[in-house]
Design an enzyme around this catalytic site. Sequence first.
Site, PDB file in Angstrom:
ATOM      1  N   GLY A 154       0.838  -1.190   0.000  1.00  0.00           N
ATOM      2  CA  GLY A 154       0.000   0.000   0.000  1.00  0.00           C
ATOM      3  C   GLY A 154       0.870   1.236   0.000  1.00  0.00           C
ATOM      4  NE  ARG A 155      -2.839   6.556   0.210  1.00  0.00           N
ATOM      5  CZ  ARG A 155      -4.065   6.084   0.414  1.00  0.00           C
ATOM      6  NH1 ARG A 155      -4.267   5.223   1.402  1.00  0.00           N
ATOM      7  NH2 ARG A 155      -5.082   6.457  -0.335  1.00  0.00           N
ATOM      8  CB  ILE A 156       3.559   2.223   4.686  1.00  0.00           C
ATOM      9  CG1 ILE A 156       2.727   3.257   5.457  1.00  0.00           C
ATOM     10  CG2 ILE A 156       4.886   1.971   5.402  1.00  0.00           C
ATOM     11  CD1 ILE A 156       2.293   2.790   6.839  1.00  0.00           C
ATOM     12  CB  THR A 235       7.297  -1.260  10.299  1.00  0.00           C
ATOM     13  OG1 THR A 235       6.922  -1.349   8.915  1.00  0.00           O
ATOM     14  CG2 THR A 235       8.803  -1.328  10.417  1.00  0.00           C
ATOM     15  NE  ARG A 237      -1.826  -1.972  14.623  1.00  0.00           N
ATOM     16  CZ  ARG A 237      -1.405  -0.759  14.326  1.00  0.00           C
ATOM     17  NH1 ARG A 237      -0.120  -0.585  14.003  1.00  0.00           N
ATOM     18  NH2 ARG A 237      -2.219   0.272  14.344  1.00  0.00           N
ATOM     19  CD  GLU A 266       3.469  -2.672  19.888  1.00  0.00           C
ATOM     20  OE1 GLU A 266       3.053  -1.518  20.145  1.00  0.00           O
ATOM     21  OE2 GLU A 266       3.777  -3.031  18.748  1.00  0.00           O
ATOM     22  CG  HIS A 285       4.517   0.860  17.643  1.00  0.00           C
ATOM     23  ND1 HIS A 285       3.409   0.060  17.836  1.00  0.00           N
ATOM     24  CD2 HIS A 285       4.316   1.471  16.444  1.00  0.00           C
ATOM     25  CE1 HIS A 285       2.579   0.188  16.814  1.00  0.00           C
ATOM     26  NE2 HIS A 285       3.111   1.041  15.960  1.00  0.00           N
TER      27      HIS A 285
END
Length: 324
Positions: A154-156, A235, A237, A266, A285
């Site tokens: 996707g975008r990332i 990076t 989940r 987390e 994170h």
Amino acid sequence: MKVFINKIIPDYGLGLLEQAGVEVTMWREPSVLTREQAIAFCKEHDAFLSAGQAGLDEGFFRECSHLKVVALHSVGFDGVDIAAATQLGIPIGNTPNVLNKATAETALLLMLTVARRALYLHRKIKKGEWGVSQPTLDLGFDLAGKTLGIVGLGRIGAELARMCTQSWGMKVVYHNRTRNEEAEREFGATWLPFEELLEQSDCVSVHTALTEETRGLFGYEQFKRMKPRAVFINTARGGVHREDELIRALQEGLIYGAGLDVTDPEPMEPDNPLLEMDNAVVFPHIGSSTVETRNEMSRCAAENILAGLKGERLPYPVNPEVYG
């Protein structure tokens, strides 16, 4: 109108709320609010700006059904019962797109750190083990010319692919449920079945949302399919990989190393084996942890709050169906 904010957010977004005349209550204590505390505060306010609040389930929304809007200080919303909020007519907003570059840079930082064994070598210095340099000692590997496999382009993922193709001439393969034809045109990305991507990639970077389909997607069998010299980066989940099986794969040398900006749970327990392993790097994170990105996130969240309080459509809605 009154808004409750459960953590300290940047002054940029806070100022937008105060300039609009909204009464702000912000939790400034170092302790994390419990679900019950958050509910108690929300009952006294018209809107909730949530920075990683746990427990936003159906029960929470039924207790706080009066809320005009909930704005998340994040792009992810897997911890929120969107269906329950929608049923009760509560619009939910997030902060999309503003953290694409920062998160991609974090993935790249992890790739470099693992590939060049940087954290391991730093520890050697601290232990007084620098010693005499040998031409064959503690070698990493180049990223240039290698194959980057992206799960969730996707975008990332596209930002990471852009950096890696432009800087190192890396070949990009990817796996999505649907083809990303724009990425294929821009940097020659090639769609592959999931198993083939694992087998062909030198670095596998995860950028998919956490869903029932992706939860536990990476386990021992998937790491076993990867190259022995491959690197696993997550990076997205923590729930996308099975941590105990990743530890086993690293201990057995099935893959070269792993870099994580997300864990499950987390925060990670301080005695987690990953923190002491020479072939693992873990960040707390920090994907969006830049001044510029956090300012933009606070802006998006504030704009969602202001629109919701006015009864207007949120500029960044997660559940647009709430508007019928």
